[in-house]
Design an enzyme around this catalytic site. Sequence first.
Site, PDB file in Angstrom:
ATOM      1  N   SER A   1      13.553-112.792  70.454  1.00 17.22           N
ATOM      2  CA  SER A   1      12.398-111.905  70.355  1.00 17.22           C
ATOM      3  C   SER A   1      12.594-110.973  69.165  1.00 17.22           C
ATOM      4  O   SER A   1      13.637-110.996  68.514  1.00 17.22           O
ATOM      5  CB  SER A   1      12.248-111.088  71.632  1.00 17.22           C
ATOM      6  OG  SER A   1      13.263-110.102  71.662  1.00 17.22           O
ATOM      7  N   LYS A   2      11.585-110.146  68.934  1.00 14.94           N
ATOM      8  CA  LYS A   2      11.617-109.230  67.787  1.00 14.94           C
ATOM      9  C   LYS A   2      12.877-108.365  67.762  1.00 14.94           C
ATOM     10  O   LYS A   2      13.317-107.946  66.706  1.00 14.94           O
ATOM     11  CB  LYS A   2      10.386-108.316  67.822  1.00 14.94           C
ATOM     12  CG  LYS A   2       9.146-109.022  67.309  1.00 14.94           C
ATOM     13  CD  LYS A   2       8.091-108.033  66.857  1.00 14.94           C
ATOM     14  CE  LYS A   2       6.923-108.761  66.236  1.00 14.94           C
ATOM     15  NZ  LYS A   2       5.647-108.504  66.857  1.00 14.94           N
ATOM     16  N   ARG A   3      13.399-108.097  68.958  1.00 14.99           N
ATOM     17  CA  ARG A   3      14.619-107.319  69.052  1.00 14.99           C
ATOM     18  C   ARG A   3      15.752-107.900  68.204  1.00 14.99           C
ATOM     19  O   ARG A   3      16.624-107.196  67.732  1.00 14.99           O
ATOM     20  CB  ARG A   3      15.080-107.345  70.514  1.00 14.99           C
ATOM     21  CG  ARG A   3      15.172-106.051  71.195  1.00 14.99           C
ATOM     22  CD  ARG A   3      15.410-106.176  72.688  1.00 14.99           C
ATOM     23  NE  ARG A   3      15.500-107.509  73.253  1.00 14.99           N
ATOM     24  CZ  ARG A   3      16.629-108.193  73.411  1.00 14.99           C
ATOM     25  NH1 ARG A   3      17.772-107.685  73.034  1.00 14.99           N
ATOM     26  NH2 ARG A   3      16.614-109.394  73.959  1.00 14.99           N
TER      27      ARG A   3
ATOM     28  N   GLY B   1      15.515-109.365  65.383  1.00 16.09           N
ATOM     29  CA  GLY B   1      15.269-109.347  63.943  1.00 16.09           C
ATOM     30  C   GLY B   1      14.078-110.229  63.634  1.00 16.09           C
ATOM     31  O   GLY B   1      13.145-110.321  64.426  1.00 16.09           O
TER      32      GLY B   1
END
Length: 488
Positions: free
Chosen positions: A250-252, A254
Amino acid sequence: MLASRKPLWSDLKPPVVRFAPSPTGFLHVGGARTALFNWLYARHHGGTFLLRIEDTDRARSTDAAIRAILDSLAWLGLEPDRPVVFQSERAARHAEVAHALVAAGRAYRCWATPEELEAMRAQARAEGRPPHYDRRWRDRADGPADQPFAIRLKAPLNGEIRFHDQVQGPIAVPAEELDDFILLRSDGTPTYMLAVVVDDFDMGVTHVIRGDDHLSNTPRQLALIRALGWREPVYAHLPMIHGPDGQKLSKRHGAIGVEAFRDELGVLPEALLNHLLRLGWACGDREILSLEEAVRLFDLDRVGRAPARFDFRRLESLNAHYLKAADDARLVALVRPRIERHLGRCLHPHEADLLLRSMPELKPRARDLNALAEASRFLFATRPIAMDAAAARLLDAAGRARLRRVHDALAAVPDWGRASLEAAVRQVADAEGLGLGEVAGPVRAALTGRAAAPSVFGLLEVLGRDESLARIEDALAHPPAEGQGKNG
Ligand code: GLU
């Protein structure tokens, strides 16, 4: 066969596969991996790769979101073999199929109101049952003709839905787990379940290869296909992609959009493809695998069931590998906009030429296009060039004394070719009883303003006699102050 009609294309070579992304603003690397595996499957078996944009959610499906998918696929070289199909343009066909099912008694009109549905869910919750629709309109058709109705499938009431997934193996789901799900909403719009089944059929899709987040939809889609009496595709559900910490990517973690890998991280498409190839597909422990080889070797039987891990470090080292191998002119085209953005001006033709000639020296050390752009900035710095702190340290009194000798030796070199330049610098080192590095360090600092930079002989050669000697003279004339700011 109900509501069957001529496929969209009559000349597709089987197997026919498709990638069917929903436009959400960017192409997730997980989606790119699904596209890649579909594409490889088609190429390996001499089949056809199709693309369908599932843009029925009009609010999210902006033109920009659709363009992001098409651009990213084009960048990766995963272009479809036929024009793109837009799901939103096929709503009338979806409705036609739903009505044909009603006419055949395999689906029915349901007049349940939102309040009734909510009451059903509340009751199911209270009784600890799954919140299924209670089938109250399944066997009656006497609803108010002038009121809106949804169309629901008459899902099987008993038995099991079985199929053999090419990756997940045999799957059997008891019929009671499916409810009479909606095909056409009361506003006349098709649901995802209906649209996917109809589009796959009309597109002649023989193999559905997609993420295993869709595995739970497959029994419903099969129940619908069986109600229609249509040919069933082969299914292959690919394992999810996790981040390095084992959580769903996920965006977490990167960058997760393909465009971000291209624009922000400066990754080459062949490096990203190579990494994606290894996500879920066991092709031995070969790290570097070209797309041509992958086409030859790929098949579904070596796709594993365990989630694959996206490894940013591995991607970086693959990228370094592919940068080294990339054509110099191509790299110039890729880094030039990054350099120009930093300089705030366009490169002159002679500067672009300098960049091209320097590329063989620069590219073996770069891990991504940003680093490559950064490493080439010294070429365009105006004299006297700025020194970073490490370069300034190399130009202390002892360093400058060596630099002076190198300067004089270089000034006497007649042909300014790499071999003569190297011989001249070596001679100074030998005469001083120093290692080559100790003499080359101050030269590199004077030429680039950095301590870590490519081979000094290559630098001297590409910068040319006048610029090289002038930069060295600058460093001798204006010794840099320690801790001076960054290069140019
Ligand atoms: N549109 C769906 C998605 O983006 C995929 C549907 C499918 O592959 O069947 O997740």
